[in-house]
Scaffold this motif. Structure first.
Motif, PDB file in Angstrom:
ATOM      1  N   THR A 121       1.325  -0.696  -0.017  1.00 17.11           N
ATOM      2  CA  THR A 121       0.080  -0.134   0.220  1.00 17.11           C
ATOM      3  C   THR A 121       0.735   0.871  -0.417  1.00 17.11           C
ATOM      4  OG1 THR A 121      -1.980  -1.176   1.346  1.00 17.11           O
ATOM      5  CG2 THR A 121      -1.781   1.520   0.909  1.00 17.11           C
ATOM      6  N   ALA A 122       2.144   1.040   1.012  1.00 22.54           N
ATOM      7  CA  ALA A 122       2.947   1.933   0.948  1.00 22.54           C
ATOM      8  C   ALA A 122       3.341   2.706  -0.320  1.00 22.54           C
ATOM      9  CB  ALA A 122       4.554   2.044   1.691  1.00 22.54           C
ATOM     10  N   ALA A 123       3.504   1.608  -1.228  1.00 20.06           N
ATOM     11  CA  ALA A 123       4.411   1.540  -2.566  1.00 20.06           C
ATOM     12  C   ALA A 123       3.517   2.068  -3.575  1.00 20.06           C
ATOM     13  CB  ALA A 123       5.087   0.042  -2.856  1.00 20.06           C
ATOM     14  N   TYR A 124       2.211   1.579  -3.402  1.00 17.93           N
ATOM     15  CA  TYR A 124       1.118   2.218  -4.408  1.00 17.93           C
ATOM     16  C   TYR A 124       1.471   3.707  -4.090  1.00 17.93           C
ATOM     17  CZ  TYR A 124      -3.252   3.007  -5.499  1.00 17.93           C
ATOM     18  OH  TYR A 124      -4.360   3.979  -6.501  1.00 17.93           O
ATOM     19  N   ALA A 125       0.773   4.353  -2.844  1.00 13.82           N
ATOM     20  CA  ALA A 125       0.438   5.528  -2.333  1.00 13.82           C
ATOM     21  C   ALA A 125       1.582   6.578  -2.899  1.00 13.82           C
ATOM     22  CB  ALA A 125       0.231   5.179  -1.420  1.00 13.82           C
ATOM     23  N   ILE A 126       3.305   6.015  -2.397  1.00  7.08           N
ATOM     24  CA  ILE A 126       4.215   7.190  -3.152  1.00  7.08           C
ATOM     25  C   ILE A 126       4.034   7.427  -4.563  1.00  7.08           C
ATOM     26  CG2 ILE A 126       6.737   7.236  -3.536  1.00  7.08           C
ATOM     27  CD1 ILE A 126       6.870   5.546  -0.738  1.00  7.08           C
TER      28      ILE A 126
ATOM     29  N   GLY B 231       1.846  10.929  -8.449  1.00  7.10           N
ATOM     30  CA  GLY B 231       0.621  11.227 -10.088  1.00  7.10           C
ATOM     31  C   GLY B 231       0.724  10.747 -11.291  1.00  7.10           C
ATOM     32  N   LEU B 232       0.849   8.909 -11.051  1.00  3.80           N
ATOM     33  CA  LEU B 232       0.495   7.722 -11.559  1.00  3.80           C
ATOM     34  C   LEU B 232      -1.088   8.080 -11.675  1.00  3.80           C
ATOM     35  CD1 LEU B 232       3.747   7.082 -11.596  1.00  3.80           C
ATOM     36  CD2 LEU B 232       2.697   4.981 -11.950  1.00  3.80           C
ATOM     37  N   GLU B 233      -1.321   7.659 -12.777  1.00  5.17           N
ATOM     38  CA  GLU B 233      -3.082   7.446 -13.198  1.00  5.17           C
ATOM     39  C   GLU B 233      -3.157   6.054 -13.088  1.00  5.17           C
ATOM     40  OE1 GLU B 233      -4.349   9.345 -16.428  1.00  5.17           O
ATOM     41  OE2 GLU B 233      -4.187  11.121 -16.461  1.00  5.17           O
TER      42      GLU B 233
ATOM     43  N   GLN C 209      -8.278  -1.551  -8.740  1.00  2.00           N
ATOM     44  CA  GLN C 209      -7.859  -2.924  -9.240  1.00  2.00           C
ATOM     45  C   GLN C 209      -6.182  -2.777 -10.373  1.00  2.00           C
ATOM     46  OE1 GLN C 209     -10.311  -4.154 -10.210  1.00  2.00           O
ATOM     47  NE2 GLN C 209      -8.488  -5.566 -11.117  1.00  2.00           N
ATOM     48  N   ASP C 210      -5.948  -1.620  -9.908  1.00  2.00           N
ATOM     49  CA  ASP C 210      -4.515  -1.599 -10.108  1.00  2.00           C
ATOM     50  C   ASP C 210      -3.449  -2.239  -9.001  1.00  2.00           C
ATOM     51  OD1 ASP C 210      -3.800  -0.475 -13.010  1.00  2.00           O
ATOM     52  OD2 ASP C 210      -4.583   1.157 -11.977  1.00  2.00           O
TER      53      ASP C 210
END
Length: 174
Positions: A147-152, A157-159, A163-164
């Protein structure tokens, strides 16, 4: 039919790490499109006292392989924490997923009542029954770092969306 320890952990870990690998593909494309050095993304953190993206991925893979190996009663491989590119992080994720596939499911399933000892920092050790170790230590910690990696990356600015993060969960659409 009973639900086993291996069913609870291996698919979840493999899908979570695989989803992070796919998100890193999007990060590489994002960096290329925006002409951003990939190391900028790898060294981004959400807060000054949090680990950067590169360390979040390293910890997620370590928790997955070490946790599953301890449940299987085997010594996990040791990884050097030397990744400096997105491709190197993706290779680490792929290596971890491949390793998880080698573990003996029956050994993991037999770990529910076995005492698991694991390091907590440089000097302390924790002990838990296998089922508690999986449900209250391994899975929550892996998901925290995923989750932390995703949130970073989302913060950068990644869209990307839910689902990703979820990845290829076993679900049928009707």
């Amino acid at each position: 039919m009973t639900f086993s320890m291996s069913q609870a952990c291996l698919p979840a870990l493999e899908i979570g790490l695989g989803a992070l690998s796919a998100v890193l593909d999007k990060a590489a494309a994002f960096a290329a499109a925006k002409k951003i050095d990939g190391s900028v993304l790898l060294n981004t953190r959400l807060a000054p006292d949090m680990f950067p993206l590169v360390r979040q991925v390293q910890i997620a893979t370590d928790l997955a392989k070490n946790g599953a190996a301890r449940l299987a009663g085997v010594v996990p491989p040791r990884y050097e924490d030397k990744e400096v590119t997105i491709d190197q992080l993706k290779a680490r994720l792929a290596t971890t997923i491949a390793y998880l596939k080698t573990l003996d499911r029956k050994q993991i399933d037999a770990a529910a009542d076995r005492q698991i000892t694991f390091p907590l920092g440089p000097t302390n050790k924790g002990q838990m029954k296998g089922d508690d170790y999986l449900n209250h230590f391994v899975l929550p910690n892996v998901y925290f770092h995923l989750t932390a990696a995703y949130a970073i990356l989302r913060h950068c600015g990644l869209e990307i969306g839910k689902q990703d993060f979820l990845g290829a969960i076993p679900m049928k659409m009707t």
